[in-house]
Write a protein that holds these residues in place. Structure first.
Motif, PDB file in Angstrom:
ATOM      1  N   MET A  80       2.032  51.103  31.026  1.00  0.00           N
ATOM      2  CA  MET A  80       1.520  52.451  31.470  1.00  0.00           C
ATOM      3  C   MET A  80       1.588  52.331  32.954  1.00  0.00           C
ATOM      4  O   MET A  80       1.826  52.995  33.623  1.00  0.00           O
ATOM      5  CB  MET A  80       0.315  52.683  30.714  1.00  0.00           C
ATOM      6  N   GLN A  81       0.970  51.114  33.353  1.00  0.00           N
ATOM      7  CA  GLN A  81       0.919  50.613  34.825  1.00  0.00           C
ATOM      8  C   GLN A  81       2.288  50.935  35.634  1.00  0.00           C
ATOM      9  O   GLN A  81       2.166  51.455  36.745  1.00  0.00           O
ATOM     10  CB  GLN A  81       0.111  49.469  35.066  1.00  0.00           C
ATOM     11  N   ASP A  82       3.170  50.346  35.037  1.00  0.00           N
ATOM     12  CA  ASP A  82       4.626  50.183  35.677  1.00  0.00           C
ATOM     13  C   ASP A  82       5.456  51.367  35.299  1.00  0.00           C
ATOM     14  O   ASP A  82       6.391  51.550  35.718  1.00  0.00           O
ATOM     15  CB  ASP A  82       5.385  48.952  35.173  1.00  0.00           C
ATOM     16  N   GLY A  83       4.948  52.336  34.519  1.00  0.00           N
ATOM     17  CA  GLY A  83       5.526  53.675  34.232  1.00  0.00           C
ATOM     18  C   GLY A  83       7.094  53.332  33.398  1.00  0.00           C
ATOM     19  O   GLY A  83       7.958  53.922  33.770  1.00  0.00           O
ATOM     20  N   LYS A  84       6.888  52.450  32.487  1.00  0.00           N
ATOM     21  CA  LYS A  84       7.992  52.165  31.796  1.00  0.00           C
ATOM     22  C   LYS A  84       8.099  52.364  30.166  1.00  0.00           C
ATOM     23  O   LYS A  84       6.844  52.401  29.604  1.00  0.00           O
ATOM     24  CB  LYS A  84       8.330  50.403  31.581  1.00  0.00           C
ATOM     25  N   VAL A  85       8.914  52.556  29.732  1.00  0.00           N
ATOM     26  CA  VAL A  85       9.150  53.056  28.290  1.00  0.00           C
ATOM     27  C   VAL A  85       8.968  51.793  27.524  1.00  0.00           C
ATOM     28  O   VAL A  85       9.577  50.483  27.834  1.00  0.00           O
ATOM     29  CB  VAL A  85      10.590  53.707  27.898  1.00  0.00           C
ATOM     30  N   ILE A  86       8.325  51.883  26.351  1.00  0.00           N
ATOM     31  CA  ILE A  86       8.054  50.735  25.465  1.00  0.00           C
ATOM     32  C   ILE A  86       8.970  50.848  24.038  1.00  0.00           C
ATOM     33  O   ILE A  86       9.178  51.871  23.736  1.00  0.00           O
ATOM     34  CB  ILE A  86       6.584  50.188  24.701  1.00  0.00           C
ATOM     35  N   SER A  87       9.818  49.727  23.627  1.00  0.00           N
ATOM     36  CA  SER A  87      10.305  49.841  22.320  1.00  0.00           C
ATOM     37  C   SER A  87       9.636  49.077  21.178  1.00  0.00           C
ATOM     38  O   SER A  87       9.270  48.062  21.417  1.00  0.00           O
ATOM     39  CB  SER A  87      11.865  48.927  22.514  1.00  0.00           C
ATOM     40  N   VAL A  88       9.496  49.859  20.314  1.00  0.00           N
ATOM     41  CA  VAL A  88       8.493  49.281  18.977  1.00  0.00           C
ATOM     42  C   VAL A  88       9.047  49.415  17.789  1.00  0.00           C
ATOM     43  O   VAL A  88       9.834  50.540  17.492  1.00  0.00           O
ATOM     44  CB  VAL A  88       6.955  49.911  19.132  1.00  0.00           C
ATOM     45  N   GLU A  89       8.750  48.620  16.793  1.00  0.00           N
ATOM     46  CA  GLU A  89       9.180  48.673  15.503  1.00  0.00           C
ATOM     47  C   GLU A  89       7.795  49.178  14.749  1.00  0.00           C
ATOM     48  O   GLU A  89       6.773  48.454  14.803  1.00  0.00           O
ATOM     49  CB  GLU A  89       9.518  47.420  14.773  1.00  0.00           C
ATOM     50  N   TYR A  90       7.706  50.287  14.177  1.00  0.00           N
ATOM     51  CA  TYR A  90       6.521  50.998  13.640  1.00  0.00           C
ATOM     52  C   TYR A  90       6.701  51.086  12.367  1.00  0.00           C
ATOM     53  O   TYR A  90       7.437  51.604  11.694  1.00  0.00           O
ATOM     54  CB  TYR A  90       6.472  52.255  14.425  1.00  0.00           C
ATOM     55  N   ASP A  91       5.668  50.703  11.733  1.00  0.00           N
ATOM     56  CA  ASP A  91       5.610  50.600   9.975  1.00  0.00           C
ATOM     57  C   ASP A  91       4.696  51.593   9.696  1.00  0.00           C
ATOM     58  O   ASP A  91       3.195  51.548   9.682  1.00  0.00           O
ATOM     59  CB  ASP A  91       4.989  49.224   9.649  1.00  0.00           C
ATOM     60  N   ASN A  92       5.323  52.927   9.638  1.00  0.00           N
ATOM     61  CA  ASN A  92       4.275  53.880   9.212  1.00  0.00           C
ATOM     62  C   ASN A  92       3.973  53.987   7.673  1.00  0.00           C
ATOM     63  O   ASN A  92       4.763  53.668   6.660  1.00  0.00           O
ATOM     64  CB  ASN A  92       5.136  55.340   9.553  1.00  0.00           C
ATOM     65  N   PHE A  93       2.875  54.224   7.264  1.00  0.00           N
ATOM     66  CA  PHE A  93       2.374  54.379   5.844  1.00  0.00           C
ATOM     67  C   PHE A  93       2.970  55.435   5.018  1.00  0.00           C
ATOM     68  O   PHE A  93       3.079  55.352   3.802  1.00  0.00           O
ATOM     69  CB  PHE A  93       0.898  55.162   5.822  1.00  0.00           C
ATOM     70  N   PHE A  94       3.539  56.450   5.778  1.00  0.00           N
ATOM     71  CA  PHE A  94       4.277  57.684   5.118  1.00  0.00           C
ATOM     72  C   PHE A  94       5.694  57.363   4.905  1.00  0.00           C
ATOM     73  O   PHE A  94       6.384  58.255   4.295  1.00  0.00           O
ATOM     74  CB  PHE A  94       4.043  58.967   5.737  1.00  0.00           C
ATOM     75  N   GLU A  95       6.383  56.290   5.528  1.00  0.00           N
ATOM     76  CA  GLU A  95       7.677  56.071   5.468  1.00  0.00           C
ATOM     77  C   GLU A  95       7.961  54.714   4.546  1.00  0.00           C
ATOM     78  O   GLU A  95       7.214  53.988   4.848  1.00  0.00           O
ATOM     79  CB  GLU A  95       8.453  56.270   6.482  1.00  0.00           C
ATOM     80  N   SER A  96       9.054  54.731   3.927  1.00  0.00           N
ATOM     81  CA  SER A  96       9.444  53.454   3.145  1.00  0.00           C
ATOM     82  C   SER A  96       9.782  52.143   4.039  1.00  0.00           C
ATOM     83  O   SER A  96       9.678  51.049   3.604  1.00  0.00           O
ATOM     84  CB  SER A  96      10.516  53.688   1.956  1.00  0.00           C
ATOM     85  N   THR A  97      10.415  52.487   4.988  1.00  0.00           N
ATOM     86  CA  THR A  97      10.919  51.437   6.065  1.00  0.00           C
ATOM     87  C   THR A  97      10.446  51.670   7.529  1.00  0.00           C
ATOM     88  O   THR A  97      10.030  52.693   7.799  1.00  0.00           O
ATOM     89  CB  THR A  97      12.397  51.307   5.986  1.00  0.00           C
ATOM     90  N   PRO A  98      10.269  50.599   8.271  1.00  0.00           N
ATOM     91  CA  PRO A  98       9.800  50.730   9.396  1.00  0.00           C
ATOM     92  C   PRO A  98      10.757  51.454  10.364  1.00  0.00           C
ATOM     93  O   PRO A  98      11.985  51.227  10.242  1.00  0.00           O
ATOM     94  CB  PRO A  98       9.697  49.310   9.981  1.00  0.00           C
ATOM     95  N   LYS A  99      10.310  52.185  11.353  1.00  0.00           N
ATOM     96  CA  LYS A  99      11.301  52.793  12.253  1.00  0.00           C
ATOM     97  C   LYS A  99      11.170  52.336  13.852  1.00  0.00           C
ATOM     98  O   LYS A  99      10.292  51.766  14.189  1.00  0.00           O
ATOM     99  CB  LYS A  99      10.675  54.312  12.397  1.00  0.00           C
ATOM    100  N   GLN A 100      12.517  52.226  14.333  1.00  0.00           N
ATOM    101  CA  GLN A 100      12.413  51.684  15.766  1.00  0.00           C
ATOM    102  C   GLN A 100      12.210  53.154  16.615  1.00  0.00           C
ATOM    103  O   GLN A 100      12.818  54.034  16.426  1.00  0.00           O
ATOM    104  CB  GLN A 100      13.689  51.011  16.171  1.00  0.00           C
ATOM    105  N   LEU A 101      11.321  52.957  17.553  1.00  0.00           N
ATOM    106  CA  LEU A 101      11.008  54.163  18.418  1.00  0.00           C
ATOM    107  C   LEU A 101      11.137  53.675  19.865  1.00  0.00           C
ATOM    108  O   LEU A 101      10.524  52.683  20.182  1.00  0.00           O
ATOM    109  CB  LEU A 101       9.725  54.422  18.104  1.00  0.00           C
ATOM    110  N   LEU A 102      11.319  54.655  20.812  1.00  0.00           N
ATOM    111  CA  LEU A 102      11.082  54.280  22.254  1.00  0.00           C
ATOM    112  C   LEU A 102      10.111  55.370  22.606  1.00  0.00           C
ATOM    113  O   LEU A 102      10.206  56.568  22.458  1.00  0.00           O
ATOM    114  CB  LEU A 102      12.485  54.701  22.763  1.00  0.00           C
ATOM    115  N   ILE A 103       8.999  54.720  23.197  1.00  0.00           N
ATOM    116  CA  ILE A 103       7.817  55.681  23.620  1.00  0.00           C
ATOM    117  C   ILE A 103       7.611  55.499  24.998  1.00  0.00           C
ATOM    118  O   ILE A 103       7.572  54.574  25.507  1.00  0.00           O
ATOM    119  CB  ILE A 103       6.667  55.173  22.723  1.00  0.00           C
ATOM    120  N   GLU A 104       7.373  56.552  25.567  1.00  0.00           N
ATOM    121  CA  GLU A 104       6.592  56.880  26.770  1.00  0.00           C
ATOM    122  C   GLU A 104       4.973  56.885  26.658  1.00  0.00           C
ATOM    123  O   GLU A 104       4.298  57.753  26.219  1.00  0.00           O
ATOM    124  CB  GLU A 104       7.100  58.235  27.445  1.00  0.00           C
ATOM    125  N   PRO A 105       4.589  55.673  26.995  1.00  0.00           N
ATOM    126  CA  PRO A 105       3.017  55.671  26.797  1.00  0.00           C
ATOM    127  C   PRO A 105       2.128  56.320  27.726  1.00  0.00           C
ATOM    128  O   PRO A 105       2.066  55.770  28.976  1.00  0.00           O
ATOM    129  CB  PRO A 105       2.659  54.127  26.798  1.00  0.00           C
TER     130      PRO A 105
END
Length: 304
Positions: free
Chosen positions: A128-153
């Protein structure tokens, strides 16, 4: 990075609590600090680097006051006392500092545990401080497999023992929220983003009870609640309001009626349900109906 942030907080807490301190005095205190397990010397150049980082991170001005014997102090200290997040960080750090110096006392102070989201919190704040996008592997309760996301925090918020990052995912138009304890991995990318000029975290959450802000699905309503005096639920709500907009509109024998302007989203309704028979929704009718339906379904679980 985590240790460095703790040093920032140590210096900030020292400046704030002392009201002013010379560099020599600060260096002496650093020798005995629980953070200084290697017993290093606080160099003036290191302090100057930390000072600039603290000013940028916490939006404060640290000045050297020659009229007070070249004491360093926070010029706009009031901003720390009025900012909830800064106040929380300082108070948490101060308590932790005391615990480090007293093992017996640490056994008598119990924190509410926050799950593994803490592991990624500082990295998100750094992004957030550097204004950079984060790449995360997100394990959502509502989906069977984790998702890869690019997020602007855009911001982070803690609610009900969970840290959330709020922002936009690549390819999405709406602002969303993700629980940090559902992150399986996180990497700060080189891709930059700009925080929208019209986004302010406090305004974004102004009408929310917790973290759910879905303007298209849940509009702001005037909620009327009747809290009963049995078990002093009305007193509890009077002293610990559900929302900043809450106000008392009527007090009678054995009850109090409160009004508040909030989005009656899932997290808010869950809070009302947790009070059981001690709180009744008077209006709007559709919220009352929703709560009634949830109570009926709950009773059916118990074959009532």
């Amino acid at each position: 990075m985590k240790d460095q942030f703790k040093k920032y907080l140590w210096i900030l807490d020292l400046l704030y609590s002392s009201g002013g301190i010379t560099f020599k005095e600060m260096a002496e205190k650093w020798k005995d600090s629980s953070l200084n397990d290697r017993k290093t010397i606080l160099a003036k150049r290191t302090f100057d680097d930390y000072r600039r980082a603290i000013e940028e991170t916490f939006n404060v001005d640290i000045i050297c006051d020659a009229s007070r014997g070249y004491q360093y102090r926070i010029d706009n200290a009031r901003s720390l006392s009025t900012d909830r997040i800064k106040r929380w960080l300082l108070s948490s750090f101060a308590v932790n500092n005391v615990l480090q110096g007293s093992r017996r006392l640490s056994e008598r102070i119990i924190y509410e545990d926050i799950p593994s989201g803490n592991d990624y919190l500082l990295e998100v704040v750094k992004a957030m401080q550097d204004g950079k996008v984060i790449s995360v592997e997100y394990d959502n309760f509502f989906e069977s497999t984790p998702k890869q996301l690019l997020i602007e925090p855009y911001c982070v918020k803690v609610f009900r023992q969970r840290w959330y990052v709020v922002g936009k995912a690549k390819g999405e138009k709406v602002i969303w929220r993700w629980a940090l304890d559902r992150f399986l991995s996180l990497e700060i990318t080189d891709k930059k983003f700009r925080l929208p000029k019209d986004f302010y975290a406090d305004i974004y959450f102004n009408d929310a009870f917790g973290v759910i802000v879905d303007p298209d699905e849940c509009k702001v309503e005037t909620i009327r609640l009747k809290a009963y005096s049995e078990n002093h639920r009305d007193d509890y709500l009077r002293h610990l309001p559900l929302h900043s907009s809450q106000r008392e509109v009527e007090r009678g024998e054995g009850y109090t009626i409160f009004e508040l302007r909030v989005r009656p989203a899932y997290d808010f309704c869950q809070e009302l349900l947790s009070y059981g028979e001690e709180v009744e929704v008077l209006s709007p009718q559709y919220v009352r109906d929703y709560i009634t339906d949830r109570i009926r379904k709950s009773l059916s679980r118990y074959k009532v």
